[in-house]
Design an enzyme around this catalytic site. Structure first.
Site, PDB file in Angstrom:
ATOM      1  N   MET A  52      33.073  41.755  43.382  1.00 14.01           N
ATOM      2  CA  MET A  52      34.078  41.397  42.347  1.00 14.01           C
ATOM      3  C   MET A  52      34.127  42.556  41.357  1.00 14.01           C
ATOM      4  O   MET A  52      33.068  43.023  40.929  1.00 14.01           O
ATOM      5  CB  MET A  52      33.600  40.177  41.555  1.00 14.01           C
ATOM      6  CG  MET A  52      33.784  38.837  42.204  1.00 14.01           C
ATOM      7  SD  MET A  52      32.850  37.637  41.212  1.00 14.01           S
ATOM      8  CE  MET A  52      34.078  36.453  40.854  1.00 14.01           C
ATOM      9  N   HIS A  53      35.304  43.012  41.031  1.00 14.19           N
ATOM     10  CA  HIS A  53      35.351  44.054  39.996  1.00 14.19           C
ATOM     11  C   HIS A  53      36.688  44.137  39.258  1.00 14.19           C
ATOM     12  O   HIS A  53      36.835  44.934  38.333  1.00 14.19           O
ATOM     13  CB  HIS A  53      35.042  45.427  40.593  1.00 14.19           C
ATOM     14  CG  HIS A  53      36.211  46.003  41.357  1.00 14.19           C
ATOM     15  ND1 HIS A  53      36.472  45.659  42.661  1.00 14.19           N
ATOM     16  CD2 HIS A  53      37.181  46.857  40.993  1.00 14.19           C
ATOM     17  CE1 HIS A  53      37.546  46.294  43.060  1.00 14.19           C
ATOM     18  NE2 HIS A  53      38.017  47.030  42.064  1.00 14.19           N
ATOM     19  N   ARG A  54      37.670  43.349  39.681  1.00 12.09           N
ATOM     20  CA  ARG A  54      39.012  43.512  39.096  1.00 12.09           C
ATOM     21  C   ARG A  54      39.033  43.127  37.625  1.00 12.09           C
ATOM     22  O   ARG A  54      38.395  42.153  37.211  1.00 12.09           O
ATOM     23  CB  ARG A  54      40.022  42.600  39.793  1.00 12.09           C
ATOM     24  CG  ARG A  54      40.237  42.891  41.195  1.00 12.09           C
ATOM     25  CD  ARG A  54      41.598  43.467  41.500  1.00 12.09           C
ATOM     26  NE  ARG A  54      41.405  44.339  42.625  1.00 12.09           N
ATOM     27  CZ  ARG A  54      41.568  45.651  42.625  1.00 12.09           C
ATOM     28  NH1 ARG A  54      42.011  46.259  41.553  1.00 12.09           N
ATOM     29  NH2 ARG A  54      41.326  46.364  43.690  1.00 12.09           N
ATOM     30  N   ASP A  89      37.326  40.566  45.596  1.00 13.04           N
ATOM     31  CA  ASP A  89      38.621  40.836  44.980  1.00 13.04           C
ATOM     32  C   ASP A  89      39.005  42.305  45.178  1.00 13.04           C
ATOM     33  O   ASP A  89      39.941  42.799  44.559  1.00 13.04           O
ATOM     34  CB  ASP A  89      38.630  40.429  43.487  1.00 13.04           C
ATOM     35  CG  ASP A  89      37.666  41.243  42.643  1.00 13.04           C
ATOM     36  OD1 ASP A  89      37.024  42.173  43.166  1.00 13.04           O
ATOM     37  OD2 ASP A  89      37.559  40.950  41.431  1.00 13.04           O
TER      38      ASP A  89
END
Ligand code: UD1
Ligand code: UDP
Length: 364
Positions: free
Chosen positions: A205-207, A275
């Site tokens: 996850m990084h958005r 994501d």
């Protein structure tokens, strides 16, 4: 000798640039490399240069973290004198980060032609910073290397028909070049992380849109933690503040992985929850089902062919998707190419810079 100046700054760009740099060398084009410094932790930057054999940047702008205005504006300011000194024939940019837009804009203002690798991708969600970056970059570029037919169509819908090449996806080139090396280099990776093949979920996850909804993001993590399965979570630094005061039973939070390790973890996963753009495609390449924590994707083929389910940040939808995973037979190659995009890109740029040679691969 014709000269290309490449601007990169973030993890996925190091991975995309590595195969293309090799191909540029093969066709005898000189490359000057500029790293904006957007990603700077050793495991977000240096490790990729070492592992993928990228040459050290000729210029490192040391920009680091900050607002979009700061990252883009500072890169623009610093790039101008470099472009004037180097006087490249082309500025080459990748994907959709702030480094991409800064490189394209700096070049266009100095009348230097821009080549964009991964052109034509669209989420049609203008709240994503990446969507702004790629739309702007495509409209500034003279040569547009679209990874998919969908991307070619997206460009045509915006009136961009000149200079468009259906190149295939350079991330497939990276897998083709490095997967065997990765297997040889990390034969005991799964054991060292305490998991068994096909019995863990790989999570990334990084958005910005994910961390902008911290309660929903945490709810997703908490519901994943209820599954009776190991979850390996290489944590992008953007997620660290969110995880600070949370303890999990099944989710193993680890530092970001190197590219080679990441490929191996994807290849052996039961499924991938992410994501990330790149990770969606890599999962499909390995025939590993993917659940994407976004409402839409630029990589629509992964969904259409049944490899990928879009669940946004909704825990119930995510759990339902994990319970109904599909593994279609369809090959990735028909959508993303056979891992030879780098050659088409290098040869096309060489031809474009030597107008006496025909433009062999252009769509129009
Ligand atoms: C950027 C790109 C995104 C891409 C992603 C790949 C833009 C607008 N976004 O997002 O398109 O998918 O890279 O990973 O260009 N940080 C560190 N160390 C680092 C890098 C970042 O601690 O080496 C932390 C900082 O707190 C920073 C935050 O992570 O503020 C976000 O980093 P940033 O580069 O701004 O955006 P990404 O989320 O990485
Ligand atoms: N990746 C990696 N280590 C990690 C997470 C991702 O090497 O810990 C690789 C991944 O395999 C893919 C690329 O980074 O090749 C994707 O980058 P990211 O998810 O940061 O950005 P996006 O593709 O969403 O722009």
């Amino acid at each position: 000798m014709k000269k290309i100046l490449t601007v990169i700054g973030a993890r996925p760009q190091f991975i995309k640039a590595a195969p293309v740099s090799l191909a540029l060398q093969e066709v005898g084009l000189e490359e000057v490399l500029v790293h904006t410094g957007q990603h700077y932790d050793a495991n977000m930057s240096a490790i990729f240069f070492e592992q993928l054999g990228l040459k050290p940047p000729n210029y490192h702008l040391g920009i680091g973290s900050g607002s979009h205005g700061y990252q883009t504006g500072e890169a623009l300011i610093q790039l101008e004198p470099i472009l004037e000194t180097v006087a490249p024939d082309v500025v080459l940019v990748y994907g959709d980060t702030n480094a991409t837009l800064a490189g394209a804009l700096a070049a266009a203002k100095l009348h230097i032609p821009v080549a964009h690798v991964e052109a034509g991708l669209r989420s049609f969600n203008r709240r994503m910073p990446e969507e702004i970056n790629r739309v702007m970059t495509d409209h500034l570029a003279q040569w547009l290397f679209a990874p998919t037919q969908t991307a070619v169509n997206n460009l045509a819908n915006e009136g961009i028909r000149q200079g468009v090449y259906l190149s295939g996806d350079v991330m497939m080139d990276a897998i083709a070049l490095y997967l065997e090396v990765a297997r040889a280099q990390f034969p005991t990776l799964l054991e060292s992380l305490g998991v068994k093949a096909q019995s863990y979920i790989l999570l990334t996850m990084h958005r910005a849109e994910t961390t902008a909804r911290p309660e929903q993001a945490l709810a997703v993590l908490q519901s994943l933690d209820t599954l009776n399965m190991d979850i390996v979570f290489p944590v992008h630094p953007r997620l660290r503040p969110l995880l600070k005061s949370t303890e999990f039973r099944h989710i193993h939070c680890i530092d970001p992985l190197s590219y080679f390790e990441m490929l191996l973890m994807e290849e052996s996963a039961y499924c991938v929850v992410t994501d990330s753009g790149g990770v969606q495609k890599e999962a499909a390449f390995f025939g590993v089902p993917c659940v994407t924590l976004r409402p839409e994707t630029e990589w629509v083929e992964t969904v259409e062919a049944g490899w990928n389910q879009l669940v946004d940040l909704f825990p119930d939808r995510m759990l339902a998707a994990i319970q109904s995973l599909q593994t279609p037979e369809t090959s990735m190659a028909q959508y993303y190419g056979k891992g030879t995009a780098r050659h088409l890109i290098a040869q096309s740029l060489k031809q474009a810079l030597s107008p006496s040679e025909p433009f062999a691969h252009m769509v129009n």
